[in-house]
Design a protein around this motif. Sequence first.
Motif, short mmCIF file in Angstrom:
data_model
loop_
_atom_site.label_atom_id
_atom_site.label_comp_id
_atom_site.label_asym_id
_atom_site.label_seq_id
_atom_site.Cartn_x
_atom_site.Cartn_y
_atom_site.Cartn_z
N GLN A 183 0.82 -1.21 0.00
CA GLN A 183 0.00 0.00 0.00
C GLN A 183 0.86 1.26 0.00
N GLY A 184 0.50 2.22 -0.86
CA GLY A 184 1.22 3.49 -0.92
C GLY A 184 0.41 4.59 -0.27
N PRO A 185 0.84 5.13 0.86
CA PRO A 185 0.12 6.25 1.49
C PRO A 185 0.10 7.48 0.59
N LEU A 186 -1.00 8.21 0.64
CA LEU A 186 -1.18 9.40 -0.21
C LEU A 186 -1.05 10.66 0.63
N SER A 187 -0.33 11.64 0.09
CA SER A 187 -0.19 12.92 0.78
C SER A 187 -1.55 13.56 0.99
N THR A 188 -1.71 14.23 2.12
CA THR A 188 -2.95 14.96 2.40
C THR A 188 -2.94 16.35 1.78
N ALA A 189 -1.84 16.72 1.12
CA ALA A 189 -1.78 18.04 0.46
C ALA A 189 -2.83 18.13 -0.63
N PRO A 190 -3.34 19.32 -0.92
CA PRO A 190 -4.35 19.47 -1.97
C PRO A 190 -3.84 18.94 -3.31
N SER A 191 -4.75 18.33 -4.07
CA SER A 191 -4.37 17.77 -5.38
C SER A 191 -5.31 18.31 -6.45
N THR A 192 -5.29 19.64 -6.58
CA THR A 192 -6.17 20.31 -7.54
C THR A 192 -5.41 20.57 -8.84
N THR A 193 -5.99 20.16 -9.95
CA THR A 193 -5.34 20.35 -11.23
C THR A 193 -5.57 21.75 -11.77
N SER A 194 -4.66 22.20 -12.61
CA SER A 194 -4.81 23.50 -13.26
C SER A 194 -5.40 23.36 -14.66
N VAL A 195 -5.42 22.14 -15.18
CA VAL A 195 -6.02 21.86 -16.49
C VAL A 195 -6.81 20.57 -16.39
N ALA A 196 -7.62 20.31 -17.40
CA ALA A 196 -8.34 19.04 -17.51
C ALA A 196 -8.13 18.55 -18.94
N ALA A 197 -7.13 17.69 -19.10
CA ALA A 197 -6.70 17.28 -20.44
C ALA A 197 -7.80 16.59 -21.23
N TRP A 198 -8.77 16.03 -20.53
CA TRP A 198 -9.84 15.30 -21.23
C TRP A 198 -10.71 16.23 -22.08
N HIS A 199 -10.61 17.54 -21.88
CA HIS A 199 -11.32 18.46 -22.77
C HIS A 199 -10.74 18.43 -24.18
N GLN A 200 -9.45 18.10 -24.29
CA GLN A 200 -8.76 18.20 -25.57
C GLN A 200 -8.30 16.87 -26.14
N LYS A 201 -8.31 15.81 -25.35
CA LYS A 201 -7.86 14.51 -25.82
C LYS A 201 -9.01 13.50 -25.76
N PRO A 202 -9.09 12.61 -26.76
CA PRO A 202 -10.13 11.58 -26.70
C PRO A 202 -9.96 10.73 -25.45
N SER A 203 -11.09 10.38 -24.84
CA SER A 203 -11.03 9.72 -23.53
C SER A 203 -11.93 8.49 -23.48
N TRP A 204 -11.50 7.54 -22.66
CA TRP A 204 -12.24 6.30 -22.40
C TRP A 204 -12.37 6.16 -20.89
N TYR A 205 -13.44 5.50 -20.46
CA TYR A 205 -13.66 5.35 -19.01
C TYR A 205 -14.24 3.97 -18.73
N ALA A 206 -13.67 3.28 -17.73
CA ALA A 206 -14.19 2.00 -17.24
C ALA A 206 -14.80 2.22 -15.87
N VAL A 207 -16.12 2.18 -15.79
CA VAL A 207 -16.83 2.31 -14.52
C VAL A 207 -16.83 0.96 -13.81
N SER A 208 -16.51 0.96 -12.53
CA SER A 208 -16.61 -0.26 -11.71
C SER A 208 -17.97 -0.26 -11.02
N LYS A 209 -18.84 -1.19 -11.42
CA LYS A 209 -20.21 -1.19 -10.93
C LYS A 209 -20.32 -1.47 -9.44
N ASN A 210 -19.33 -2.19 -8.88
CA ASN A 210 -19.38 -2.57 -7.47
C ASN A 210 -18.33 -1.82 -6.63
#
Length: 258
Positions: A183-210
């Motif tokens: 397990q890799g612990p995650l920093s509690t520091a804010p993780s806010t992006t300045s861009v959202a690349a999915w606006h400009q690049k084709p994107s795919w998404y796999a939803v996990s139903k459970n």
Amino acid sequence: MVISRRQFSVLGAGVAATTLSGAPTARAATRSRKPAVRNVVLVHGAYADGSSWAKVIPLLQAAGMNVIAVQNPLTSLADDVAATNFALARQDGPTVLVAHSYGGTVISQTGLAPNVAGLVYVAARAPEAGEDFTALSAKFPNPPVNSGIITSRGFKFLSRPAFIQDFANGVPRKEALELYAAQGPLSTAPSTTSVAAWHQKPSWYAVSKNDRTINPELERFMAQRMNATTIEVDAGHLSLVTHPEVIGRLILQAAAKS
């Protein structure tokens, strides 16, 4: 598995330009004038490391893809972005950038790199630029894993019960315990992006139903907001572990169509 949006068939043997056997279809080969996408960079999420992609990697390699799994330090978003940018800089030619869970934040920030041809999100965060993901998540039912988050010395990690029952639900217990050990612990520091690349690049998404780590309805919301080609997998949060063939095919579909 339920396939949704754009009449997309991730399992169709004759649809992808590249299959898990590594053979391109003749139709795709004659139509495509763009350089073939042969590179894949995999980005892991919180509470994990690059080994979480261990079952997907050989499937992609067998299909002729060059694959790198980033080892995110998880010490800050900036550090994880730097690690992913370094991996992208090592690629020779167009690349599909893939993320699981928190890694979706990382590829949303790094995905504007010129050699990124497409983005694949696997039960992943897909924030808008400047968006507070915690606030967005609060608009949906609280996922069970949240009750097992432990915070200490600027990092957060999961209790053993939460990891086994919620983060790794659907994974055989022996394997889940091995993943827990890495397990890799995650920093509690804010993780806010300045861009959202999915606006400009084709994107795919796999939803996990459970999914018991990110609410599936939140995943659907993000996928729809992105206008991503979307599949639904009958899996928990770790679909890349329990359903590697499905995730591998999705990545190859993205490579064929990017």
